[in-house]
Scaffold this active site. Structure first.
Site, PDB file in Angstrom:
ATOM      1  CD  GLU A 299      30.359   1.481   5.579  1.00  0.00           C
ATOM      2  OE1 GLU A 299      29.220   1.321   6.030  1.00  0.00           O
ATOM      3  OE2 GLU A 299      30.673   1.335   4.378  1.00  0.00           O
ATOM      4  CG  ASP A 373      29.454  -2.821   0.466  1.00  0.00           C
ATOM      5  OD1 ASP A 373      28.663  -3.660   0.916  1.00  0.00           O
ATOM      6  OD2 ASP A 373      29.337  -1.601   0.632  1.00  0.00           O
ATOM      7  CD  GLU A 401      24.426  -0.394  -0.699  1.00  0.00           C
ATOM      8  OE1 GLU A 401      24.335  -1.353   0.083  1.00  0.00           O
ATOM      9  OE2 GLU A 401      25.196   0.568  -0.520  1.00  0.00           O
TER      10      GLU A 401
HETATM   11  O1  GCW Z   1      26.815  -1.769   1.624  1.00  0.00           O
HETATM   12  C1  GCW Z   1      27.235  -0.808   2.537  1.00  0.00           C
HETATM   13  C2  GCW Z   1      26.134   0.185   2.560  1.00  0.00           C
HETATM   14  C3  GCW Z   1      25.876   0.805   3.915  1.00  0.00           C
HETATM   15  C4  GCW Z   1      25.837  -0.306   4.947  1.00  0.00           C
HETATM   16  C5  GCW Z   1      27.177  -1.008   4.963  1.00  0.00           C
HETATM   17  C6  GCW Z   1      27.207  -2.163   5.938  1.00  0.00           C
HETATM   18  C7  GCW Z   1      24.479  -0.512   6.889  1.00  0.00           C
HETATM   19  O2  GCW Z   1      26.374   1.175   1.601  1.00  0.00           O
HETATM   20  O3  GCW Z   1      24.659   1.472   3.830  1.00  0.00           O
HETATM   21  O4  GCW Z   1      25.492   0.160   6.226  1.00  0.00           O
HETATM   22  O5  GCW Z   1      27.449  -1.547   3.696  1.00  0.00           O
HETATM   23  O6  GCW Z   1      27.009  -3.290   5.485  1.00  0.00           O
HETATM   24  O7  GCW Z   1      27.425  -1.969   7.106  1.00  0.00           O
END
Ligand code: GCW
Length: 708
Positions: A299, A373, A401
């Site tokens: 990311e 995720d 989240e």
């Molecule tokens: O779950 C996703 C989130 C990001 C997060 C990323 C990660 C810290 O949307 O906000 O960043 O994973 O785990 O690195």
């Protein structure tokens, strides 16, 4: 008149005997030391005797004193013996000749003995941290009203590193935080140490959590500058007596940003020297610094791939810097690249599996529980069991989240356990994820488990009282990954509210059902990642216009006129092949995958017949309805529990359940409206129409949703 007088007298006596007004705002968490019933309180030990002078043992003794004082409600101890705590270096403990050898560094023993004719409860351990954990175990017993006589209990953690990951930024915002600001007041540290840090330490120590990463994995290089190291050191000083080590997330390109180097290439000698000097600097200030957590090449974060190096090269450069000080590196496997057209669920395995055996001794690879995720439900990550030469940590997300933020009541104990119990078949049947991460499957010296914290500046720490249970469950399962999440829920409910079975039983039932309800009203049957863009608040299954394909919900559900689901079998991405053969065979067969994960692995017809004979489309719609109905049931259950709960926490929870009900309905309506527009199938008979047309749902926008 007589009745009136009687009533007045009754009111008056209630007023006189009512306990002092204590705010039940949830601040006390499960360490809620309220007066116990008289019979129980009379049986409590009268004195606490610390065997030796040590900051951790002092913390343990103080906690016991505090608990006893609370349980007695201000009455003096009535003399039922004593609690004696310490390690074998205390003569009184040594005199007991206790079997401590099997307890390791952090285990404890609780034993009832008689000294000089007096009953004594001994809390003994090899190291002070074990004594502290034993003290909290005894506190749990007292608070739950369990017998204190005839004790002979030993326990020790199965996993060595039990760590919270704070995604907390230096400006005090929290990525994916739904409980206020960061508790770390970076600006005022190191001079001002919020007394709350001590309560944070107590709460974590009570669960056996022994490490905390203070800053976000999306790290700023500044967190490694001298002023911020001093701030971290102040936190470390506060947490140390509670057996908690401090770790920092490190930005991989810090040698460029802070060191002025031209590169962060992990094989460049100047870069390696920079990390070594930085580690030396940190250890001068924080002698027991735990080490680094790194998110690299994920990311948009920098990483070794930027220099055509492997993740092992990257991890090893930092590992070499902390190794002389006994530090470790936790290297995250959460990687996926915009340049990679491969199924996102496959990318981490593809990158990491080939470097198994290439990591330095003090590196652990930290893997999210599922391959995408932190979704409401995912199959376990295929990397578990696939890297036998590398100690693997599992990373759970305690903050919700993707599970309704802090307003939805969703107990995660079952989600955690589902992953931990999953059988990887890496070494035949019985190769559970728990055995991978506790190190026993492949005989690793190091083992670890991480949870993305849900702790913030809110008075109740986690945003809602029931989200405290997720922090609790994480800690208890980190200590023992084989613990039963139902038992953990009962323990939490008993400590946090009342051990009365009339309260605990229905509460546990509600908690245990809550996760499936959320799965049903958000992403049933193995669907995933259908949340709205960015903040992930609410439904967005129609979103298909984002720059990267794997950011779009349509990428994940792949619904078309014929069917729905992501084909991860041989005819599709073949992600199933990343699992051990028995698991791969099960996931490759839509009849054996199980309905819960069906659409994760298979693209199937809307008209596919499910086990009970109804079509997939009808089943999907009914799952959404089942989820909404589940929330209605929770509300009824919570209504009935009102007599057992103080007004403040009852009402807070009730108001959040009302939000959850509304949002579950919204998820259901929006999802059904959208999928109907794709499937072209009618709603099954008797099913309610969505409240609004599809365009209404698409038009909703929430620019100020938290945590983004
Ligand atoms: O779950 C996703 C989130 C990001 C997060 C990323 C990660 C810290 O949307 O906000 O960043 O994973 O785990 O690195």
């Amino acid at each position: 008149m007589r009745r009136l007088i009687a009533l007045m007298a009754a009111l008056f006596s209630v007023a006189l005997t009512a306990p002092p007004a204590l705010a039940e705002d949830g601040y006390d968490l499960w360490l809620r030391y309220r007066p116990l019933p008289a019979a129980q309180s009379a049986a409590l030990p009268a004195a606490v005797l610390a065997g030796e002078q040590d900051p951790t043992i002092r913390a343990a003794a103080q906690e016991l004193e505090r608990a006893l004082a609370g349980y007695r409600g201000g009455q003096a101890g009535s003399g039922q013996g004593a609690i004696l705590l310490g390690t074998a270096s205390a003569p009184q403990i040594a005199a007991q000749r206790l079997p401590l050898s099997g307890l390791g560094e952090e285990g404890y023993l609780l034993r009832s003995v008689t000294v000089g004719g007096k009953p004594v409860t001994v809390i003994a351990a090899n190291r002070p941290a074990g004594v502290l954990y034993g003290a909290y175990a005894l506190i749990r017993r007292m608070q739950l009203g369990q017998p204190l006589a005839g004790l002979d209990i030993t326990d020790r953690p199965k996993v060595k590193l039990r760590i919270l990951n704070h995604w907390d930024n230096l400006d005090r915002s929290v990525e994916r935080g739904y409980s206020g600001q960061s508790i770390w007041d970076w600006w005022r540290l190191p001079d001002a140490k919020d007394p709350r840090y001590i309560d944070y330490a107590r709460a974590n120590a009570s669960l056996g959590i022994n490490g905390t990463v203070l800053n976000n994995v999306n790290a700023k290089a500044e967190s490694l500058t001298a002023p911020y190291i001093a701030k971290a050191a102040a936190v470390a000083d506060t947490l140390r007596p509670y057996g908690i080590k401090v770790y920092l997330s490190a930005r991989f390109s810090a040698p460029i940003e802070l060191g002025g180097l031209k590169t962060a290439d992990p094989l460049d000698p100047a870069v390696r020297a920079w990390w070594k000097a930085k580690a030396d600097e940190i250890y001068r200030t924080i002698p027991d610094f735990g080490g680094f957590l790194v998110k690299a090449n994920s990311e948009g974060q920098p990483g070794p791939r930027d220099y055509h190096r492997t993740h092992a090269d990257g991890a090893n450069a930092l590992a070499a810097a902390v190794a002389p000080h006994g530090g470790i590196v936790m290297w995250r496997a959460f990687v996926y690249a915009e340049t990679d057209p491969e199924d996102r669920a496959k990318q981490a395995y593809t990158e990491f599996k080939p470097v198994d055996g290439k990591f330095a001794d003090n590196v652990l690879v930290q893997v999210k529980n599922g391959a995408i995720d932190f979704q409401p439900r995912e199959p376990f990550h295929p990397l578990f069991g696939a890297m036998p030469k590398t100690p693997m940590m599992v990373e759970f997300q305690i903050t919700k989240e993707y599970l309704g933020f802090s307003t939805h009541l969703v107990y995660l104990g079952g989600l955690f356990a589902e992953t931990l119990e999953a059988d990887t078949f890496a070494k035949g049947r019985g190769s559970s994820v728990a055995k991978v991460i506790d190190g026993s499957l492949d005989n690793h010296r190091m083992s670890g488990i991480a949870g993305v914290a849900n702790i913030g500046s809110d008075r109740n720490w986690s945003g809602s009282v029931f989200d405290q249970a997720n922090w609790y469950a994480f800690g208890r399962l980190a200590w023992n990954p084989n613990a039963d999440p139902r038992a953990v829920a009962g323990e939490w409910a008993g400590l946090t509210f009342t051990p009365d079975p009339a309260f605990v039983q229905p509460t546990v039932q509600m908690m245990m059902a809550s996760r499936q309800a959320a799965v049903d009203y958000m992403t049933p049957l193995g669907l995933a990642h259908l949340m709205a863009t960015g903040h992930h608040y609410g439904p967005g299954p129609w979103v298909s216009d984002l720059a990267r394909p794997e950011w779009n919900p349509t990428y994940y559900h792949r619904a078309d006129a014929k069917g729905i689901g992501f084909d991860r079998t041989r005819t599709g991405s073949n992600a199933v092949a990343q699992y051990a053969p028995p698991v791969a065979r099960r996931f490759a067969d839509p009849d054996k995958t199980g309905e819960d994960l069906l659409l994760w692995f298979h693209h199937v017809s809307w008209d596919r017949r499910m086990a009970d004979g109804s079509t997939l489309w009808d089943t999907l719609v009914r799952r959404y309805d089942r989820g909404v109905a589940g929330v209605a049931t929770m509300r009824r259950q919570w209504d009935a529990l009102r007599p057992y709960v103080d007004a403040e926490r009852w009402e807070h929870t009730a108001s959040f359940l009302a939000v959850q009900q509304r949002e579950a309905q919204w998820w259901r309506d929006a999802s059904i409206a959208y999928f109907r527009s794709i499937s072209g199938r009618p709603l099954p008979a008797g099913v309610a129409e969505p409240a609004h047309p599809l365009d209404w749902y698409k038009a909703q926008s929430f620019p100020f949703a938290p945590g983004n």
